[in-house]
Write an enzyme that holds these catalytic residues in place. Structure first.
Site, short mmCIF file in Angstrom:
data_model
loop_
_atom_site.label_atom_id
_atom_site.label_comp_id
_atom_site.label_asym_id
_atom_site.label_seq_id
_atom_site.Cartn_x
_atom_site.Cartn_y
_atom_site.Cartn_z
N ASN A 177 18.46 17.47 34.48
CA ASN A 177 18.10 18.09 33.19
C ASN A 177 18.00 19.61 33.25
O ASN A 177 17.13 20.20 32.59
CB ASN A 177 16.76 17.52 32.67
N LYS A 265 23.00 8.33 38.69
CA LYS A 265 23.75 9.58 38.87
C LYS A 265 23.32 10.29 40.15
O LYS A 265 24.16 10.78 40.91
CB LYS A 265 23.52 10.51 37.66
N HIS A 285 29.13 15.63 31.39
CA HIS A 285 30.53 15.91 31.06
C HIS A 285 31.40 14.66 31.24
O HIS A 285 32.21 14.33 30.38
CB HIS A 285 31.06 17.04 31.94
#
Ligand code: SF4
Length: 366
Positions: A177, A265, A285
């Protein structure tokens, strides 16, 4: 023909007198005209066939046959298009028989929230619609096409430097983040203030948070980092995760996923960059581009995207695919204003084609 002529003669001779009495001269005249026309209508085809056999009016008859054939074919087409229930069943059965793969793909596309292809979209745009309904093999071909085209635009990818596995894990937690610049600054400050990971493990969360302030969410990330270090120390008796390099990817994933604040992730980043295992990280992305291009559904979560993209991206392309999509997401396919007219993936991309057909591309900056 002979039979009709004989019957006509017989009726004329047999009924002439009674009819004449009943109908009078005018009635007899009318009946004679009608019977004459019937005989003429019956005689004409015989005469024409005879002339055709002699080669005199063959062209005219051929035209007639053609017209009749067109009419018959037209009727057959209407029947196949589903006039009546029988026609509908017949039509759908034939389509399934001839296109089994397409019939299987349609439900999957609707599950993914994909819209049905706009009729004639390819005619309007001149762009192939073949990628509207990607099968798995087609999507793998799309993945290869993406890598090839982005490689031409941005050049080949440079594999990032391999860090110690624990360093990579802490750096990736800090990168959550926030921007690369901020997370790098936070990581460097953490390494500058503490001598080694053991000192961080023994430090208070407040002190750790003070060091990583620039990486954002410091009060949440500091306790996570401390908990991770403590757990590694308890598990392994040392502050090292180098043993993960020797584990199969699946077992390494399971091990890392047990740490607090470590999602798919973060796990994938550690395994790909530090261990060079073919596990694809789906960052913002990659997630956005995969949705827009149509590799995953529009509403597929990032977590689910890890599983779906893992099936589409071959191991040897994982690093390249990840890095090229990040480059493309940062330069052309931004979150708010994708620059589709300049995009080398336009003909592969569901969202790009939709915008093109909808006439939305004229407003996009180029
Ligand atoms: S065509 Fe548009 S939406 Fe699709 S990848 Fe390119 S820039 Fe993004």
């Amino acid at each position: 023909m002979i039979l009709v002529t004989g019957l006509n003669t017989y009726l004329t001779l047999r009924l002439a007198e009674p009819l004449h009495r009943g109908l009078g001269q005018a009635g007899i005249h009318v009946i004679s005209r009608v019977l004459g026309l019937v005989l003429l209508a019956l005689a004409v085809p015989f005469v024409l066939n005879g002339l055709a056999a002699a080669g005199i009016v063959g062209g005219a008859l051929a035209s007639y046959d053609d017209a009749a054939g067109v009419a018959r074919r037209s009727l057959r087409r209407r029947g196949a298009a589903g006039v009546g229930k029988r026609g509908l069943r017949h039509s759908s059965r034939r389509r399934r028989t001839r296109h089994p793969r397409r019939a299987r793909e349609t439900p999957r596309e609707s599950l993914r929230g994909g819209r049905p292809r706009a009729r004639g979209a390819d005619l309007k745009t001149g762009i192939s619609n073949s990628s509207c309904r990607h099968s798995s093999s087609e999507m793998r071909a799309v993945v290869a096409g993406i890598c090839r085209r982005l490689g031409k635009v941005y050049g080949p990818v440079e594999p990032p430097e391999q860090w110690p596995v624990l360093d990579e894990l802490i750096a990736t937690v800090l990168s959550q983040n926030t921007s690369d610049a901020n997370s790098s600054a936070g990581y460097e400050e953490l390494r500058r203030r503490f001598r080694d990971w053991d000192e961080v493990r023994r430090a208070s969360p407040e002190r750790i948070a003070g060091a990583i302030r620039q990486a954002g969410l410091a009060n949440r990330k500091a306790p996570r980092i401390k908990a991770i270090l403590q757990r590694v120390f308890e598990d392994r008796g040392e502050l090292s995760l180098e043993f993960l390099r020797g584990l199969p990817a699946r077992r390494a994933e399971e091990y890392l996923a047990r740490f607090p604040g470590v999602g798919p992730k973060t796990v994938a980043c550690v395994l790909l960059f530090a261990c060079r295992k073919p596990v694809l990280p789906v960052d913002t992305h990659v997630h956005r581009l995969a949705q827009r291009i149509g590799l995953i559904g529009k509403r597929t979560s990032a977590e689910r995207a890890h599983e779906e993209l893992a099936r589409l991206v071959p191991p040897k392309r994982v690093l390249e695919f990840h890095l090229q999509l990040i480059r493309h997401g940062r330069t052309v396919c931004g979150a708010r204003k994708p620059q589709c007219p300049d995009c080398p993936l336009l003909d592969l991309c569901r969202e790009g084609r939709r915008r093109l057909v909808a006439g939305e591309l004229a407003d996009s900056p180029s």
